[in-house]
Design an enzyme around this catalytic site. Structure first.
Site, mmCIF file in Angstrom:
data_model
loop_
_atom_site.group_PDB
_atom_site.id
_atom_site.type_symbol
_atom_site.label_atom_id
_atom_site.label_comp_id
_atom_site.label_asym_id
_atom_site.label_seq_id
_atom_site.Cartn_x
_atom_site.Cartn_y
_atom_site.Cartn_z
ATOM 1 N N SER A 283 21.630 44.244 35.236
ATOM 2 C CA SER A 283 21.301 43.349 34.128
ATOM 3 C C SER A 283 20.563 44.162 33.071
ATOM 4 O O SER A 283 20.190 45.314 33.306
ATOM 5 C CB SER A 283 20.386 42.221 34.605
ATOM 6 O OG SER A 283 20.932 41.507 35.675
ATOM 7 N N GLY A 284 20.308 43.542 31.933
ATOM 8 C CA GLY A 284 19.474 44.193 30.926
ATOM 9 C C GLY A 284 20.146 44.362 29.578
ATOM 10 O O GLY A 284 19.670 45.132 28.749
ATOM 11 N N GLY A 285 21.244 43.638 29.366
ATOM 12 C CA GLY A 285 21.950 43.746 28.099
ATOM 13 C C GLY A 285 21.097 43.373 26.897
ATOM 14 O O GLY A 285 21.379 43.793 25.773
ATOM 15 N N GLU A 286 20.033 42.613 27.133
ATOM 16 C CA GLU A 286 19.168 42.171 26.029
ATOM 17 C C GLU A 286 18.177 43.252 25.632
ATOM 18 O O GLU A 286 17.405 43.077 24.698
ATOM 19 C CB GLU A 286 18.369 40.923 26.443
ATOM 20 C CG GLU A 286 19.161 39.876 27.200
ATOM 21 C CD GLU A 286 19.204 40.141 28.702
ATOM 22 O OE1 GLU A 286 18.629 41.133 29.153
ATOM 23 O OE2 GLU A 286 19.850 39.361 29.416
ATOM 24 N N ARG B 122 20.302 36.262 43.312
ATOM 25 C CA ARG B 122 21.487 35.501 43.727
ATOM 26 C C ARG B 122 21.980 35.878 45.120
ATOM 27 O O ARG B 122 23.138 35.667 45.442
ATOM 28 C CB ARG B 122 22.599 35.657 42.684
ATOM 29 C CG ARG B 122 22.163 35.158 41.333
ATOM 30 C CD ARG B 122 23.257 35.039 40.310
ATOM 31 N NE ARG B 122 22.666 34.598 39.065
ATOM 32 C CZ ARG B 122 22.089 35.407 38.168
ATOM 33 N NH1 ARG B 122 22.088 36.719 38.361
ATOM 34 N NH2 ARG B 122 21.533 34.929 37.088
ATOM 35 N N ASP C 214 26.986 35.789 22.294
ATOM 36 C CA ASP C 214 26.364 35.920 23.622
ATOM 37 C C ASP C 214 27.281 35.392 24.722
ATOM 38 O O ASP C 214 26.825 34.928 25.757
ATOM 39 C CB ASP C 214 25.007 35.196 23.682
ATOM 40 C CG ASP C 214 24.242 35.531 24.954
ATOM 41 O OD1 ASP C 214 24.414 36.649 25.469
ATOM 42 O OD2 ASP C 214 23.479 34.680 25.443
ATOM 43 N N ASN D 234 28.297 40.642 27.362
ATOM 44 C CA ASN D 234 28.545 40.872 25.942
ATOM 45 C C ASN D 234 27.897 42.173 25.486
ATOM 46 O O ASN D 234 27.008 42.706 26.146
ATOM 47 C CB ASN D 234 28.016 39.698 25.105
ATOM 48 C CG ASN D 234 26.539 39.446 25.323
ATOM 49 O OD1 ASN D 234 26.102 39.309 26.457
ATOM 50 N ND2 ASN D 234 25.779 39.382 24.248
#
Lengths: 192, 573
Positions: free
Chosen positions: B193-196, B134, B304, B262
């Site tokens: 990032s990387g919450g998943e 981004r 989510d 989340n």
């Protein structure tokens, strides 16, 4: 070796750099964080003669793979040292047993007693191909919904994946399933 | 392996890079704190143009009266597929864009001539759930890039040469970065990032000159810290709460406002508690990273609904009083009005801007919602809820125009989703979500099937919606608004990029582009000519959502991929 299995017989790095020079991209301060690390037996790609294992406790025999069952996620295992090659995500292998009568000639040559093996890494963005649609025998990558038809060379039937999942030729040695040769194409995404 | 690469790089640099460096070095204008605090109207120096996150350009040569004549001035193919989301960032005629796979391209903003290109060699085994970027940050004479293998890179703005690179986290553990860094107070600030993947989110500052790591603030409190008891057991260690969109910044109080994602895994019963500071906005001291205040939009998420897009800093007049506010169109479907206080974030009000059937009430004092339990997914229990998991608005930023006093929201109305929780087992570097992505469901509400995508305009003084433009399919379009009384946005699967009258929403101009426009549009001026620039390149969640919608509707929608930068201007007289 891993990066160049399907490439022409030139050095992997040299070829990549040559391509970049041809397309006129100035390479400035190129860095490859993964390149500095020493290769270890656990990160090597599947080697001919490797056995296959789910958790490392034992190697698989053909009877471990059930006909038309969801794919088994396995890793290569060096039969001499016992090292499981689970140090790289790129070594995730999906085993599926299909009716031999449904296999075409190419797939039959790569199969062992109807068991076929494909890379478990999506060719779109290197996500894990972790879902199984039993009714269509499609492998599904949930990241961007690419679908592969295991009845036909793991061809792409939906989603953004640009090419089939690489196959891993299998055979049987003694009682064990073993790797017969390298993946038929580069595992994961091909870099532009 | 590294040495030959470096040698060849040096050779190429000697062949072609040095003359450019020598010629251009002296003339690149340094990006100072003063310029970032009050950017010249002709420049677009950061992700949203200004620290307050408005997405507003004061430039006014392109107006409601002449925008119909807008034409492409030049275009540029990036050579990449997937989602091109980054804004063209411009400093005195030099433009910097990024693409998927962490390319940075520097261009002459007037002619489109390429000045340099940087590309990062990414590890083959990298798991790219969101192959995008981004944008860059500018500071001093450098350009900063946050990478998908979790490095922060500083490039020389003139030559593109790497000045330093700093590992932020180990990508093998599921950490990655897709955001534009925030440059302020001598620092470059990023969030992960990387919450998943069962990570533990954080926001971290680095010295802009050297790359030396500075303060690091976790989005989940550690053992013994206040709020840690809102997580049971060790769940906080893998609780997600990523911070994957650039924060906004109040330079007067020197407070950074950063949105958080989340909690993970997705199903709330697996981590009973409020799960601080998930789905929140954090106010951090820019010098120390110390938490000055927070507001949790909703607790113990199971939908989510991450709230990573940072709030806009707007002074709004309510009941004759000016309030220093934070405004956020939440993924949870509510438009939130908060107050910036010296050491807290206060609650002013919230109201749904799309169909929302999960919240049964909002506490008028604290803003804490209560839930309809039938709308909360559990392990083995399917629950339908509205809005869908992509929310009323995902990451695409809103915009605020001080001339109209209106906030513009790229919204998705009438969409609902269904989730069934599944037991999750943690494996480092692999998805740890507690849901099957393949089994997620997205569908339109039975009472409203006429449209999904919307561009909404809200009067912030009144807290009321003023107008709505509707689109048949979803809207994934970041927004630019200008001093010419215009709003620019794409986001639809018909590949159009449009100009709207900022007061009325009337569509005044549109250009069908090569792909779907999910890029952040910007405006700038060179040699007295105003330009509007945006990248067109469909992918990631816009495409993913389309796949789910196609499945729901039994159709097949093809949106071509491939990135092209479009730069528009009025015809020369």
């Amino acid at each position: 070796m891993t990066e160049c299995q399907s490439e022409p017989p030139v050095g992997c790095t040299a070829r990549r750099l040559w391509l970049r020079k041809v397309v006129g991209i100035a390479i400035i301060g190129l860095s490859d964080p993964s390149a500095a690390e020493e290769p270890s037996p656990s990160t090597l790609p599947p080697q001919p003669g490797d056995q296959l294992t789910v958790s490392g406790e034992r190697s698989l025999i053909p009877a471990d793979v059930m006909l038309n069952a969801p794919p088994l996620l396995v890793y290569p295992r060096d039969p001499l040292s016992g090292v499981v090659r689970d140090g790289s995500r790129l070594n995730q292998i999906l085993l599926i047993k299909l009716d031999i009568k449904t296999l075409d000639d190419t797939t039959r040559v790569r199969a062992a007693e109807g068991i076929v093996a494909y890379s478990g890494i999506c060719t779109h963005a290197a996500c894990a191909v972790s879902e199984w649609k039993g009714e269509t025998r499609h492998l599904l990558c949930p990241c961007h919904n690419s679908e592969y038809d295991v009845s036909g060379h793991a061809n792409v039937v939906a989603g953004p994946a640009p090419r089939p999942l690489p196959a891993l030729p299998l055979s049987i040695a003694g009682q064990y399933l073993i790797v017969q040769g390298a993946f038929t194409a580069k595992v994961g995404l091909k870099k532009l | 392996m590294r040495s030959p690469l470096l040698i060849l790089s040096l050779l190429l640099l000697l062949q072609g890079g040095l003359p450019l460096m020598a010629a251009e070095k002296a003339s690149y204008p340094a990006v100072t704190d003063a310029r970032l605090i009050a950017p010249e109207a002709r420049n677009w120096l950061m992700y949203r143009g200004t620290y307050n996150g408005w997405g507003y350009s004061p430039l006014a040569k392109i107006t409601t009266a002449n925008v119909a004549k807008l034409r492409p001035a030049w275009t540029f193919s990036t050579g990449m597929t997937e989602a091109h989301q980054s804004p063209p960032i411009v400093n005195e005629g030099r433009m910097f864009i990024t693409t998927p796979q962490n390319r940075v391209i520097a261009l002459d903003a007037r002619t489109g001539e390429q000045l340099w290109r940087y590309q990062r060699e990414l590890p083959d085994e990298l798991f790219q759930l969101h192959p995008t970027n981004r944008g860059v940050a500018l500071y001093g004479d450098k350009v900063y890039l946050a990478t998908v293998d979790a490095y922060l890179i500083a490039l020389d703005a003139t030559s593109g040469a790497v000045v330093w690179e700093q590992k932020v986290e180990d990508y093998r553990g599921g950490y990655y970065m897709t955001l534009a860094p925030l440059a302020a107070d001598g620092k470059v600030i990023v969030g992960v990032s990387g919450g998943e993947f069962g990570t533990r989110g954080f926001i971290q500052a680095f010295d802009a000159e050297t790359g030396k790591p500075g303060w690091k603030t976790y989005t989940i409190p550690g053992a013994g810290e206040p709020g840690n008891d809102s997580w049971p057991g060790d769940s906080w260690k893998r609780g997600g709460v990523p911070a994957w969109v650039t924060g906004s910044y109040d330079p007067i109080t020197q407070t950074v406002y950063w949105g958080t994602g989340n909690a993970g895994q997705w199903i709330g019963t697996e981590r009973p508690g409020d799960n601080l500071y998930s789905s929140s906005v954090l106010g951090l001291d820019v010098k120390t990273g110390k938490l000055r205040g927070y507001h949790q939009y909703h607790w113990n998420d199971s939908w989510d609904w991450d709230e990573v897009s940072a709030p806009l800093l707007v002074d709004i007049r309510r009941n004759g009083k000016v309030i220093k506010a934070l405004v956020h169109a939440g993924r949870d479907g509510y438009l939130w009005f908060l107050e910036r206080k010296p050491d807290a974030i206060g609650f002013i009000g919230a109201r749904p801007y799309v169909r929302q059937n999960v919240f049964t009430s909002i506490d008028p004092m604290t803003g804490r919602p209560t839930y309809d339990e039938t709308k909360v997914p559990r392990i083995g229990k399917r629950a339908e809820f509205c809005p869908s998991m992509w929310g009323g608005k995902d990451w695409p930023p809103e915009a605020y125009n001080p001339q109209t006093g209106l906030l513009y929201i790229p919204a998705n109305e009438n969409l609902c989703g269904a989730i069934t929780g599944e037991p999750a087992k943690y494996k480092r570097g692999e998805l740890y979500m507690g849901v099957s992505l393949a089994k997620l469901e997205v569908f339109t509400h039975p009472d409203a099937k006429d449209h999904i995508g919307e561009l909404q305009a809200w009067d912030l003084a009144k807290g009321e919606k003023v107008w709505t433009v509707k689109f048949p399919f979803h809207n994934w379009g970041p927004i630019l608004t200008t001093g010419g009384g215009l709003v620019f946005s794409g986001g639809t699967n018909d590949r159009n990029f449009r100009a709207f009258d900022a007061k009325t929403g009337k569509i005044l101009w549109k250009q069908r582009t090569n792909s779907g426009v999910v890029g952040v549009p910007t405006s700038y001026e060179v040699d007295g000519v105003q330009y509007v620039a945006v990248q067109s390149g469909w992918g990631v969640d816009a495409q993913r959502k389309q796949e789910y919608l196609d499945k729901s509707f039994g159709i097949k929608t093809a949106v071509p991929q491939g990135g092209v930068l479009w730069v528009f201007a009025l015809p020369s007289k």
